[in-house]
Design a protein around this motif. Structure first.
Motif, PDB file in Angstrom:
ATOM      1  N   THR A   1       0.820  -1.211   0.000  1.00  0.00           N
ATOM      2  CA  THR A   1       0.000   0.000   0.000  1.00  0.00           C
ATOM      3  C   THR A   1       0.856   1.265   0.000  1.00  0.00           C
ATOM      4  O   THR A   1       0.521   2.261  -0.662  1.00  0.00           O
TER       5      THR A   1
ATOM      6  N   HIS B   1       3.499   1.007  -3.523  1.00  0.00           N
ATOM      7  CA  HIS B   1       2.832   0.918  -4.835  1.00  0.00           C
ATOM      8  C   HIS B   1       3.756   0.314  -5.904  1.00  0.00           C
ATOM      9  O   HIS B   1       4.049   0.939  -6.917  1.00  0.00           O
TER      10      HIS B   1
ATOM     11  N   MET C   1      -1.179  -7.246  -3.807  1.00  0.00           N
ATOM     12  CA  MET C   1      -1.292  -5.804  -3.985  1.00  0.00           C
ATOM     13  C   MET C   1      -0.620  -5.367  -5.288  1.00  0.00           C
ATOM     14  O   MET C   1      -1.116  -4.497  -5.993  1.00  0.00           O
TER      15      MET C   1
END
Length: 421
Positions: free
Chosen positions: A100, A103, A317
């Motif tokens: 998070t 990125h 992610m």
């Protein structure tokens, strides 16, 4: 137990370091030769796997049997599992937070193709999707001997605990049984000590093959993701594992230095399996009783794979960001909950993290499974960190649980670690 490891093992970390450096050079300048050397690393891992099941079995049986009465195994197992799941949850959160904040998949705008789906189909296994009930039933082998023929240590662990308890309860009526088990344990440790001599050769073959087949170009493209993963593993090791060690009066740096040979073997071979016997031996030398360390550490190899847990959430992610998918808080929590189950029971060998990720995303509709093809080429460059992080965490947990069970000689522990502080 007497130390069965030869004097050469004291210098093993230098041998492995030199072998890794030579492997990088050989892989770059002589790729054909390096590719031909790959079977050496595979042979080393297979030879270690051949020993793990009987070694763990006899080690646990003699540990439990030697105390003459049954330790409260139920309490120890519950404490171990609770701590394993707590550490796994913290590892999953660490990977998610890192993804998070950094990125790593931003601006990729990746669209999976049919070719990517074919790649993942070739890597998927029928056993990838399994419920908790199926996982629990898997712990019970179909036969006594069949438990020793697979790659999963959990059925062996179950048989060892049952045999150890039975042995303890029948002493001294069967006084010949325990010395026989102890002799078998010593025999397998000596075989392992011999095979350890070939660890530098295996490290050379594994590293040179990776460099020869993947090259440095792929590292450049995925450098930010790889660095993000190493950062997440480092922060987890220092903050979570190091913090847990500090709460119990232990210094993480001293532990890292004490087991430096084992860490380098993991880096060189990209597997935590070859160091399990050495870790058991050294933990006893640190004052941990055999019946606790011999039970907790093998169980941690299947139930506490923190490096893999970090990889699962960070890779997820990355895939979401690369495919321009925004996950809601509910989707992320659901993903973490599923990974608490799917991260258990995988072997500590190269490639297990990628297979676990495929198994997880195959039952999660929020992320495109073919996008995992992005990670196939670089998985080998992250598998060392996965195995290393998991093993460091397991060693710390084993020391902590031994202390909680009053099964650790604190004076011996302080004396052994003092030169490394």
């Amino acid at each position: 137990m007497q130390n069965t490891f030869p004097v050469h093992a004291r210098h093993l970390h230098w041998q492995v370091l030199i072998a890794v450096a030579m492997g990088i050079v050989a892989g770059h300048f002589w790729p054909a030769l390096s590719t031909a050397c790959q079977p050496l690393s595979i042979a080393f891992i297979k030879a270690i796997r051949m020993l793990l099941a009987p070694l763990v079995f006899f080690h646990i049986v003699t540990g439990i049997g030697s105390i003459g009465q049954q330790r409260d195994l139920g309490s120890l197992l519950l404490k171990s599992l609770a701590l394993f799941y707590l550490m796994t949850l913290l590892a999953l959160i660490s990977g998610w937070l890192t993804g998070t904040l950094t990125h790593p998949g931003a601006n990729w705008h990746f669209q999976p193709s049919a070719h990517d789906a074919d790649i993942i189909a070739g890597l998927s296994t029928p056993t990838g999707q399994r419920s908790f009930t199926a996982f629990a039933l898997h712990l019970i082998p179909s036969g006594f001997v069949s438990a020793f023929t697979g790659h999963d240590l959990l059925p062996v662990l179950l048989l060892a605990v049952l045999t150890g308890v039975a042995t303890a309860r029948t002493q001294p009526d069967t006084a010949v049984l325990l010395p026989l088990m102890e002799a078998c344990s010593q025999c397998f440790f000596r075989i392992f000590a011999f095979l350890t001599r070939f660890a530098p050769l295996a490290a050379f073959a594994a590293i040179s093959f990776t460099v020869a087949t993947q090259g440095w170009q792929i590292i450049g493209r995925f450098a930010y993701l790889i660095l993000s993963f190493y950062l997440a593993c480092g922060m987890f090791t220092v903050i979570v594992a190091g913090g847990l060690a500090r709460l119990h009066g232990l210094r993480l740096m001293a532990i890292l230095r004490y087991f430096r040979d084992e860490w380098l073997i993991i880096i060189g071979t990209s597997s935590s399996e070859p160091v399990l016997p050495a870790l058991l031996e050294k933990l006893q030398k640190l004052g941990c009783k055999k019946e606790v360390a011999g039970l907790v550490l093998p169980m941690a190899y299947s139930f506490n794979l923190d490096g893999t847990a970090i990889y699962l959430t960070l890779a997820s992610m990355f895939i979401a960001q690369a495919c321009d998918i925004t996950l809601s808080t509910g989707q992320i929590l659901s993903l973490i909950g599923i990974m608490l189950v799917t991260s258990k029971g995988t072997a500590g060998v190269s490639g297990s993290g990628l297979v676990t990720l495929i198994a997880t995303l195959s039952i999660v509709p929020d992320l495109p499974l073919p996008a995992v093809a992005l990670l196939v080429g670089i998985d080998r460059f992250m598998s060392e960190a996965r195995a290393l992080t998991s093993t460091i965490s397991n060693v710390v947990l084993c020391l902590v649980l031994s202390m909680h069970e009053n099964a650790c000689d604190r004076d011996m522990l302080a004396r052994e670690l003092q030169p490394f502080s």
